[in-house]
Design a protein around this motif. Structure first.
Motif, PDB file in Angstrom:
ATOM      1  N   UNK A   1       0.827  -1.211   0.000  1.00 51.72           N
ATOM      2  CA  UNK A   1       0.000   0.000   0.000  1.00 51.72           C
ATOM      3  C   UNK A   1       0.862   1.262   0.000  1.00 51.72           C
ATOM      4  N   UNK A   2       1.959   1.245   0.738  1.00 51.55           N
ATOM      5  CA  UNK A   2       2.879   2.394   0.751  1.00 51.55           C
ATOM      6  C   UNK A   2       3.502   2.599  -0.631  1.00 51.55           C
ATOM      7  N   UNK A   3       3.860   1.504  -1.273  1.00 52.56           N
ATOM      8  CA  UNK A   3       4.440   1.594  -2.618  1.00 52.56           C
ATOM      9  C   UNK A   3       3.408   2.130  -3.602  1.00 52.56           C
ATOM     10  N   UNK A   4       2.180   1.648  -3.519  1.00 50.57           N
ATOM     11  CA  UNK A   4       1.109   2.143  -4.404  1.00 50.57           C
ATOM     12  C   UNK A   4       0.864   3.630  -4.180  1.00 50.57           C
ATOM     13  N   UNK A   5       0.857   4.051  -2.923  1.00 51.98           N
ATOM     14  CA  UNK A   5       0.642   5.470  -2.618  1.00 51.98           C
ATOM     15  C   UNK A   5       1.755   6.331  -3.211  1.00 51.98           C
ATOM     16  N   UNK A   6       2.996   5.873  -3.093  1.00 51.40           N
ATOM     17  CA  UNK A   6       4.126   6.627  -3.654  1.00 51.40           C
ATOM     18  C   UNK A   6       4.037   6.677  -5.176  1.00 51.40           C
ATOM     19  N   UNK A   7       3.643   5.570  -5.796  1.00 56.29           N
ATOM     20  CA  UNK A   7       3.511   5.554  -7.255  1.00 56.29           C
ATOM     21  C   UNK A   7       2.376   6.451  -7.722  1.00 56.29           C
ATOM     22  N   UNK A   8       1.278   6.481  -6.981  1.00 59.87           N
ATOM     23  CA  UNK A   8       0.175   7.388  -7.327  1.00 59.87           C
ATOM     24  C   UNK A   8       0.594   8.853  -7.176  1.00 59.87           C
TER      25      UNK A   8
ATOM     26  N   UNK B   1       7.158  23.711 -10.036  1.00 61.12           N
ATOM     27  CA  UNK B   1       8.212  23.439  -9.059  1.00 61.12           C
ATOM     28  C   UNK B   1       7.709  22.480  -7.988  1.00 61.12           C
ATOM     29  N   UNK B   2       6.525  22.749  -7.458  1.00 60.79           N
ATOM     30  CA  UNK B   2       5.954  21.877  -6.431  1.00 60.79           C
ATOM     31  C   UNK B   2       5.652  20.488  -6.989  1.00 60.79           C
ATOM     32  N   UNK B   3       5.205  20.411  -8.230  1.00 51.79           N
ATOM     33  CA  UNK B   3       4.934  19.116  -8.857  1.00 51.79           C
ATOM     34  C   UNK B   3       6.228  18.314  -8.991  1.00 51.79           C
ATOM     35  N   UNK B   4       7.302  18.983  -9.408  1.00 52.98           N
ATOM     36  CA  UNK B   4       8.598  18.314  -9.520  1.00 52.98           C
ATOM     37  C   UNK B   4       9.086  17.832  -8.157  1.00 52.98           C
ATOM     38  N   UNK B   5       8.963  18.681  -7.143  1.00 54.89           N
ATOM     39  CA  UNK B   5       9.381  18.286  -5.802  1.00 54.89           C
ATOM     40  C   UNK B   5       8.537  17.135  -5.265  1.00 54.89           C
TER      41      UNK B   5
ATOM     42  N   UNK C   1       3.616   9.951  -7.500  1.00 55.08           N
ATOM     43  CA  UNK C   1       4.525  10.175  -8.631  1.00 55.08           C
ATOM     44  C   UNK C   1       3.737  10.457  -9.909  1.00 55.08           C
ATOM     45  N   UNK C   2       2.708   9.681 -10.158  1.00 54.98           N
ATOM     46  CA  UNK C   2       1.876   9.880 -11.342  1.00 54.98           C
ATOM     47  C   UNK C   2       1.147  11.222 -11.285  1.00 54.98           C
ATOM     48  N   UNK C   3       0.583  11.553 -10.126  1.00 57.35           N
ATOM     49  CA  UNK C   3      -0.105  12.829  -9.963  1.00 57.35           C
ATOM     50  C   UNK C   3       0.851  13.996 -10.211  1.00 57.35           C
ATOM     51  N   UNK C   4       2.054  13.916  -9.644  1.00 54.14           N
ATOM     52  CA  UNK C   4       3.054  14.967  -9.852  1.00 54.14           C
ATOM     53  C   UNK C   4       3.448  15.105 -11.309  1.00 54.14           C
ATOM     54  N   UNK C   5       3.583  13.969 -11.997  1.00 58.40           N
ATOM     55  CA  UNK C   5       3.955  13.994 -13.418  1.00 58.40           C
ATOM     56  C   UNK C   5       2.867  14.659 -14.263  1.00 58.40           C
TER      57      UNK C   5
ATOM     58  N   UNK D   1       8.236  11.474  -3.948  1.00 61.85           N
ATOM     59  CA  UNK D   1       7.640  10.146  -4.130  1.00 61.85           C
ATOM     60  C   UNK D   1       8.722   9.123  -4.452  1.00 61.85           C
ATOM     61  N   UNK D   2       9.670   9.494  -5.302  1.00 61.53           N
ATOM     62  CA  UNK D   2      10.796   8.601  -5.595  1.00 61.53           C
ATOM     63  C   UNK D   2      11.639   8.366  -4.342  1.00 61.53           C
ATOM     64  N   UNK D   3      11.834   9.429  -3.562  1.00 57.33           N
ATOM     65  CA  UNK D   3      12.591   9.294  -2.311  1.00 57.33           C
ATOM     66  C   UNK D   3      11.879   8.343  -1.354  1.00 57.33           C
TER      67      UNK D   3
END
Length: 163
Positions: free
Chosen positions: A90-97, A140-144, A99-103, A149-151
């Motif tokens: 679930x933590x991995x899915x949240x980070x991937x989501x 800028x905020x989207x990139x961060x 990441x997708x939202x930021x992209x 999320x990658x971190x």
């Protein structure tokens, strides 16, 4: 990789620590506007607009650190009861989501911010400030957010190895 993830998290924490104080500036501007309008009978054209321009950075630059600290609003019915591999998944899915939202946010906001800068866009109000700096905060905020999320995925690696 872990050192870079921790450094990025520290950067996002520092940005959060700085931008959280903008709420006091926003509140002060609005108090000044109310006082000026009702006590002095001389409303300003700039105070509400400046407050709105400051709200964007206040809201957006806190997001990447809140991703790390778990400060976002979440429906954690499932994750609160999960443990072990399910909690990790679930933590991995949240980070991937995230990441997708930021992209997606970066994809759509960067051209608009660049266009605003190129044209020297102003608000067209009586005060008429340049608004590209406020618009530039979104990509800028989207990139961060994407980097955080990658971190988070990197920081989860020890948990994956432990299982």
């Amino acid at each position: 990789m872990h050192a870079a993830a921790r450094a990025l998290t520290a950067l996002n924490k520092a940005l959060f620590s700085l931008t959280k104080w903008l709420v006091y500036a926003i509140a002060g501007l609005m108090l000044f506007e109310v006082f000026s309008r009702y006590s002095l009978e001389n409303p300003t054209s700039w105070a509400p607009e400046l407050a709105a321009l400051l709200f964007g950075p206040f809201f957006l630059l806190g997001g990447p650190y809140l991703l790390h600290s778990g400060g976002h609003v979440a429906v954690d019915i499932l994750s609160a009861r999960a443990s072990g591999r399910v909690a990790l998944a679930l933590k991995i899915c949240a980070a991937l989501l995230a990441l997708l939202f930021g992209a997606i946010l970066l994809w759509f906001s960067a051209p608009l911010a660049l266009q605003s800068y190129t044209y020297g866009e102003t608000s067209y109000s009586a005060w008429n400030p340049v608004i590209w700096p406020a618009k530039a905060v979104l990509p800028l905020a989207a990139l961060l957010l994407m980097l955080q999320a990658l971190a988070e995925l990197v920081l989860l690696a020890p948990e994956r190895e432990a299982r």
